[in-house]
Design a protein around this motif. Sequence first.
Motif, PDB file in Angstrom:
ATOM      1  N   PRO A  67       0.804  -1.230   0.000  1.00 33.25           N
ATOM      2  CA  PRO A  67       0.000   0.000   0.000  1.00 33.25           C
ATOM      3  C   PRO A  67       0.833   1.274   0.000  1.00 33.25           C
ATOM      4  O   PRO A  67       0.289   2.364  -0.187  1.00 33.25           O
ATOM      5  CB  PRO A  67      -0.813  -0.121   1.295  1.00 33.25           C
ATOM      6  CG  PRO A  67       0.007  -0.991   2.181  1.00 33.25           C
ATOM      7  CD  PRO A  67       0.722  -1.959   1.272  1.00 33.25           C
ATOM      8  N   GLN A  68       2.145   1.174   0.212  1.00 29.67           N
ATOM      9  CA  GLN A  68       2.994   2.366   0.216  1.00 29.67           C
ATOM     10  C   GLN A  68       3.483   2.679  -1.192  1.00 29.67           C
ATOM     11  O   GLN A  68       3.865   1.772  -1.945  1.00 29.67           O
ATOM     12  CB  GLN A  68       4.181   2.185   1.156  1.00 29.67           C
ATOM     13  CG  GLN A  68       3.794   2.138   2.625  1.00 29.67           C
ATOM     14  CD  GLN A  68       4.946   2.459   3.536  1.00 29.67           C
ATOM     15  OE1 GLN A  68       6.028   2.824   3.097  1.00 29.67           O
ATOM     16  NE2 GLN A  68       4.713   2.329   4.838  1.00 29.67           N
ATOM     17  N   VAL A  93      -4.166   8.941  -1.537  1.00 26.44           N
ATOM     18  CA  VAL A  93      -2.930   8.614  -0.830  1.00 26.44           C
ATOM     19  C   VAL A  93      -2.722   9.614   0.299  1.00 26.44           C
ATOM     20  O   VAL A  93      -2.868  10.820   0.096  1.00 26.44           O
ATOM     21  CB  VAL A  93      -1.724   8.644  -1.797  1.00 26.44           C
ATOM     22  CG1 VAL A  93      -0.411   8.471  -1.037  1.00 26.44           C
ATOM     23  CG2 VAL A  93      -1.865   7.570  -2.872  1.00 26.44           C
ATOM     24  N   CYS A 109       0.793   6.468   1.622  1.00 24.24           N
ATOM     25  CA  CYS A 109       0.122   5.181   1.812  1.00 24.24           C
ATOM     26  C   CYS A 109      -1.272   5.267   1.229  1.00 24.24           C
ATOM     27  O   CYS A 109      -2.013   6.226   1.499  1.00 24.24           O
ATOM     28  CB  CYS A 109       0.063   4.820   3.296  1.00 24.24           C
ATOM     29  SG  CYS A 109      -0.678   3.219   3.642  1.00 24.24           S
ATOM     30  N   VAL A 110      -1.654   4.291   0.430  1.00 22.37           N
ATOM     31  CA  VAL A 110      -2.995   4.251  -0.158  1.00 22.37           C
ATOM     32  C   VAL A 110      -4.013   3.989   0.944  1.00 22.37           C
ATOM     33  O   VAL A 110      -3.853   3.063   1.751  1.00 22.37           O
ATOM     34  CB  VAL A 110      -3.083   3.153  -1.233  1.00 22.37           C
ATOM     35  CG1 VAL A 110      -4.518   2.996  -1.730  1.00 22.37           C
ATOM     36  CG2 VAL A 110      -2.145   3.469  -2.383  1.00 22.37           C
ATOM     37  N   ILE A 111      -5.065   4.800   0.987  1.00 23.13           N
ATOM     38  CA  ILE A 111      -6.101   4.635   2.009  1.00 23.13           C
ATOM     39  C   ILE A 111      -7.466   4.336   1.414  1.00 23.13           C
ATOM     40  O   ILE A 111      -8.402   4.028   2.143  1.00 23.13           O
ATOM     41  CB  ILE A 111      -6.193   5.879   2.905  1.00 23.13           C
ATOM     42  CG1 ILE A 111      -6.551   7.120   2.079  1.00 23.13           C
ATOM     43  CG2 ILE A 111      -4.913   6.087   3.689  1.00 23.13           C
ATOM     44  CD1 ILE A 111      -6.812   8.343   2.929  1.00 23.13           C
ATOM     45  N   HIS A 168      -9.966   1.318   1.539  1.00 21.01           N
ATOM     46  CA  HIS A 168      -9.316   0.024   1.386  1.00 21.01           C
ATOM     47  C   HIS A 168      -7.883   0.269   0.904  1.00 21.01           C
ATOM     48  O   HIS A 168      -7.514   1.388   0.548  1.00 21.01           O
ATOM     49  CB  HIS A 168     -10.064  -0.887   0.414  1.00 21.01           C
ATOM     50  CG  HIS A 168     -10.281  -0.295  -0.944  1.00 21.01           C
ATOM     51  ND1 HIS A 168      -9.259  -0.002  -1.820  1.00 21.01           N
ATOM     52  CD2 HIS A 168     -11.415   0.076  -1.585  1.00 21.01           C
ATOM     53  CE1 HIS A 168      -9.740   0.492  -2.932  1.00 21.01           C
ATOM     54  NE2 HIS A 168     -11.047   0.562  -2.825  1.00 21.01           N
ATOM     55  N   GLU A 169      -7.087  -0.792   0.884  1.00 21.29           N
ATOM     56  CA  GLU A 169      -5.684  -0.677   0.472  1.00 21.29           C
ATOM     57  C   GLU A 169      -5.348  -1.525  -0.753  1.00 21.29           C
ATOM     58  O   GLU A 169      -4.206  -1.526  -1.190  1.00 21.29           O
ATOM     59  CB  GLU A 169      -4.762  -1.096   1.637  1.00 21.29           C
ATOM     60  CG  GLU A 169      -4.870  -0.205   2.859  1.00 21.29           C
ATOM     61  CD  GLU A 169      -3.943  -0.660   3.982  1.00 21.29           C
ATOM     62  OE1 GLU A 169      -3.404  -1.796   3.870  1.00 21.29           O
ATOM     63  OE2 GLU A 169      -3.759   0.088   4.952  1.00 21.29           O
ATOM     64  N   TRP A 170      -6.323  -2.223  -1.305  1.00 22.28           N
ATOM     65  CA  TRP A 170      -6.002  -3.174  -2.374  1.00 22.28           C
ATOM     66  C   TRP A 170      -5.971  -2.536  -3.762  1.00 22.28           C
ATOM     67  O   TRP A 170      -5.394  -3.095  -4.690  1.00 22.28           O
ATOM     68  CB  TRP A 170      -6.982  -4.336  -2.367  1.00 22.28           C
ATOM     69  CG  TRP A 170      -8.440  -3.925  -2.450  1.00 22.28           C
ATOM     70  CD1 TRP A 170      -9.295  -3.787  -1.405  1.00 22.28           C
ATOM     71  CD2 TRP A 170      -9.182  -3.628  -3.632  1.00 22.28           C
ATOM     72  NE1 TRP A 170     -10.539  -3.404  -1.837  1.00 22.28           N
ATOM     73  CE2 TRP A 170     -10.494  -3.298  -3.219  1.00 22.28           C
ATOM     74  CE3 TRP A 170      -8.889  -3.590  -4.996  1.00 22.28           C
ATOM     75  CZ2 TRP A 170     -11.504  -2.951  -4.104  1.00 22.28           C
ATOM     76  CZ3 TRP A 170      -9.888  -3.231  -5.888  1.00 22.28           C
ATOM     77  CH2 TRP A 170     -11.171  -2.925  -5.443  1.00 22.28           C
ATOM     78  N   LEU A 217      -4.306  -0.254  -6.102  1.00 24.69           N
ATOM     79  CA  LEU A 217      -3.017   0.421  -6.131  1.00 24.69           C
ATOM     80  C   LEU A 217      -2.773   1.074  -7.487  1.00 24.69           C
ATOM     81  O   LEU A 217      -3.268   0.588  -8.518  1.00 24.69           O
ATOM     82  CB  LEU A 217      -1.889  -0.577  -5.829  1.00 24.69           C
ATOM     83  CG  LEU A 217      -1.995  -1.326  -4.492  1.00 24.69           C
ATOM     84  CD1 LEU A 217      -0.877  -2.355  -4.393  1.00 24.69           C
ATOM     85  CD2 LEU A 217      -1.939  -0.345  -3.339  1.00 24.69           C
TER      86      LEU A 217
END
Length: 587
Positions: free
Chosen positions: A17-18, A59, A93-95, A110-112, A114
């Motif tokens: 996620p980063q 992000v 970080c993806v949020i 969610h973090e999936w 990208l």
Amino acid sequence: MIIGRHPLGYVVEVDGPQVLLNLHESTRGHAAGHADGVSTVGQPGDLIGVEGGSNVIVVRVLSVAFAEPREVHSRGSMGRSTPAVPLRQLRGCVIGCISRHNERLEFTAHEWRLPVLGAAAFPLSDLEVLATLGGKTGDGERILLGRDARSGLLPFSVGVDGLLGRHLAVLGGTGQGKTHFVAALLQCLARAPDARIVVFDVNGEYAPAFAYLGSRLLVTRLGKEGLRIPYYALGRHGLSRLLLPSERAQMPALRFALERLAFVEANEEGAGLVGEAKVLFDDCRAGDARDAFQAIRKLKAGGAKPAAKWPHMSALSCLSAEWYATREDRGVARRDSFHYGHIHSLVNRIRGLIEDERFREVVRVEGGQPAEGALSMAAEGARLVETVFGSQAGNPGGWSVHVVDLSRLAQDLMPFVLGSFLELYAAELFQRGPGNTHPTLLVLEEAHHYLRQLPGDAETGQHALAYERLAKEGRKFGVSLLVSTQRPSEVSPTVLAQCGTWAVFRLSNEADQRSVSAAAESAAANVARQMSGLARGEAILFGGAVPIATRIAVVRPNPEPRSADPCFGRSWKMGSDVGEESPPVPD
């Protein structure tokens, strides 16, 4: 959604996620302009958008740094010069992502999802930020809690059902704004005509904040010239919390006393059957105990005459002691000092409370006439619950906010007396069953005084279970808790773990920070870094009511509670020239 906006950078690395971005020279790592104005993009916590097809991937900025920081300081060293514009990089970080549905923006956390390498990054518009922060982009009842702390411009609101559907924890050190935040929140909720809010006000400061409600505000002061609780109204559950009997020996004795309380008369000296001499005592006195043994036998057999009024509280210690310690051996009745030793601590607790003047100010120990009809602890408890928490079906046209002023209650007694209140209320709720109580918000101020394990032997741990069950299952019965405290480390971990939404003000104590991190595991990493650096009046809100953890400047209530800082300078009449000249140093 991001057409026409100038990109501020592009993705060069994706690690789970980063993500890592290179910033364009024009951005300078500080701010980016767009149609809605200017957004900061260079501070940890800022939000930016990244291309994601028809959606915008959101992000959160974690850090900004030079790609080669040593190059920045090389000017003049060994004849080399600094590059014109050193490369700046942003790590985030993806949020979640923002999508558009029927002209309405919706944020999904969610973090999936990208971004791809090379995807352009853009500043978010105000509408996109509002959607991300949980602003008013859809339908439903919402209340304003504050504004985005970084810009101070974007309003931050939450849905009422999401906020109250699970419990709310408000945590922070003294003077950081908890009381004002709670008061402002309750003022918004009190606008609903059928609202029902019960505030346990430990310091007596909330009533002024709701004076404008008029007849919709009820203030009850616990103690003299207010509400004095009849001890028998606390019932089996409340008195068990109050007296902390051990499970093996003392609880059966206390249970016997509670079940036979309506069949005796008593004063401070002793107790006896209705219309008979007082032969029951709590001091394990020597001599013939035949009369006491016969009285206990008659009470066990159910042949005693019911009393017309409730006896003195000393009847509890007398009945408990005589039932447990009086024995018949070879036709001779006597009081066994060995058995009495098992129950002596319970007797001392009852005596100690009766003799405590501060306890008698808030709890009536003298007995008295029943509320109605025959003596019934269940009826007395139901009446007390209705007095404090409102009727089972609601109270149309009655109060919406009930402030229970506990400022006269000694703090060392608070865990017992207020804990008994909550025990009684929990028992009443569970007896009614789910869906049979008008939705009620309980505001538990300074919760570390009473929502905690009590000192004592290992068996006393059982007495914390009822209010923990209220936290775990209360929402099924129409009850939501707002738990406010300065010391989360001293509150029951079970209660904190059941809170669905958190408002955390500045916390500097490491134990308190750890308790928040442990109970709010999903937001621990982001919140823990900010807890000790929050400004006064700022809070981090996270949990079920909001999509992402958000730092907000909370709104102020109007009118305000009685919670202002003391004016030392004015009260001490310090002039403007104080401190200009140092006082003489004594020899």
